[in-house]
Write a protein that holds these residues in place. Structure first.
Motif, PDB file in Angstrom:
ATOM      1  N   THR A  53       0.570  -1.008   8.402  1.00  0.00           N
ATOM      2  CA  THR A  53       1.115   0.248   7.906  1.00  0.00           C
ATOM      3  C   THR A  53       1.246   1.201   9.077  1.00  0.00           C
ATOM      4  O   THR A  53       0.443   1.165   9.998  1.00  0.00           O
ATOM      5  N   GLN A  55       1.436   4.436   8.311  1.00  0.00           N
ATOM      6  CA  GLN A  55       1.119   5.685   7.635  1.00  0.00           C
ATOM      7  C   GLN A  55      -0.277   6.215   7.975  1.00  0.00           C
ATOM      8  O   GLN A  55      -0.585   7.353   7.676  1.00  0.00           O
ATOM      9  N   CYS A  56      -1.119   5.400   8.542  1.00  0.00           N
ATOM     10  CA  CYS A  56      -2.443   5.851   8.980  1.00  0.00           C
ATOM     11  C   CYS A  56      -2.948   4.858  10.018  1.00  0.00           C
ATOM     12  O   CYS A  56      -2.438   3.748  10.110  1.00  0.00           O
ATOM     13  N   PRO A  57      -3.938   5.260  10.804  1.00  0.00           N
ATOM     14  CA  PRO A  57      -4.476   4.326  11.804  1.00  0.00           C
ATOM     15  C   PRO A  57      -5.049   3.076  11.135  1.00  0.00           C
ATOM     16  O   PRO A  57      -5.855   3.177  10.213  1.00  0.00           O
ATOM     17  N   ASP A  60      -8.791   2.825  10.845  1.00  0.00           N
ATOM     18  CA  ASP A  60      -9.417   3.565   9.743  1.00  0.00           C
ATOM     19  C   ASP A  60      -9.394   2.742   8.458  1.00  0.00           C
ATOM     20  O   ASP A  60     -10.379   2.704   7.713  1.00  0.00           O
ATOM     21  N   TYR A 129      -6.720   3.929  -0.881  1.00  0.00           N
ATOM     22  CA  TYR A 129      -7.052   4.561   0.395  1.00  0.00           C
ATOM     23  C   TYR A 129      -5.818   5.190   1.029  1.00  0.00           C
ATOM     24  O   TYR A 129      -5.842   6.337   1.469  1.00  0.00           O
ATOM     25  N   LEU A 130      -4.743   4.430   1.063  1.00  0.00           N
ATOM     26  CA  LEU A 130      -3.521   4.945   1.673  1.00  0.00           C
ATOM     27  C   LEU A 130      -2.985   6.141   0.903  1.00  0.00           C
ATOM     28  O   LEU A 130      -2.509   7.111   1.502  1.00  0.00           O
ATOM     29  N   LYS A 133      -5.628   9.070   1.763  1.00  0.00           N
ATOM     30  CA  LYS A 133      -5.813   9.473   3.157  1.00  0.00           C
ATOM     31  C   LYS A 133      -4.534   9.603   3.966  1.00  0.00           C
ATOM     32  O   LYS A 133      -4.554  10.185   5.031  1.00  0.00           O
ATOM     33  N   CYS A 134      -3.454   9.023   3.484  1.00  0.00           N
ATOM     34  CA  CYS A 134      -2.265   8.930   4.324  1.00  0.00           C
ATOM     35  C   CYS A 134      -1.100   9.703   3.726  1.00  0.00           C
ATOM     36  O   CYS A 134      -1.275  10.476   2.809  1.00  0.00           O
ATOM     37  N   THR A 135       0.083   9.437   4.217  1.00  0.00           N
ATOM     38  CA  THR A 135       1.209  10.326   3.964  1.00  0.00           C
ATOM     39  C   THR A 135       2.129   9.908   2.829  1.00  0.00           C
ATOM     40  O   THR A 135       3.198  10.470   2.699  1.00  0.00           O
TER      41      THR A 135
END
Length: 142
Positions: A53, A55-57, A60, A129-130, A133-135
């Motif tokens: 992805t 969208q986030c590290p 993480d 989680y995504l 925590k993400c976009t």
């Protein structure tokens, strides 16, 4: 040799179960363009379910999965440039494709005893989680 012979007799059953697991993962992540599911050719009897992805590290997400007792891991660890033996070899760059892929791809659990419910659980944890925590915002697996 005896162990190999016994496993060879179970090969068809194991391959069939792994094909089912691949389909479980495909279904779980279907329509989730933000989370790309990379699957090897079924004819090669794949050993990995790989996701990425942007969208986030990815590190993480890996930490989160491990904290949930899901044994995900980086695709290949360590890469050649990270091995102490190769540190002085300048023809091996930290920006080579293996390093880039290793930092952006996770290998999810993939063993023949994994059930559809296990895959759904893993997938929902990833998507939750995504989402948190993400976009991006998406609906969880059904």
């Amino acid at each position: 040799a005896a162990i190999g012979h016994v496993q060879l007799s179970r090969y068809t059953k194991i391959k069939s179960q792994k094909e089912k697991i691949i389909e479980y993962y495909r279904t779980a992540f279907e329509g989730q363009q933000e989370l790309v599911n990379i699957v090897s050719d079924l004819d090669r009897n794949p050993s990995y379910i790989l996701i990425t992805t942007d969208q986030c590290p990815i590190e993480d997400l890996l930490d989160h999965l491990n904290n949930q007792n899901i044994e995900a891991r980086r695709f290949h660890y360590p890469t050649l440039p990270e091995h102490s033996f190769f540190k002085n070899y300048h023809f091996i760059s930290n920006s080579d494709n293996k390093t880039i892929l290793n930092k952006n791809i996770l290998s999810l659990p993939f063993y023949s005893a994994l059930s559809k419910d296990d895959v759904r659980y893993i997938s929902n944890i990833i998507l939750s989680y995504l989402k948190e925590k993400c976009t991006f915002e998406k609906v969880l697996c059904k």
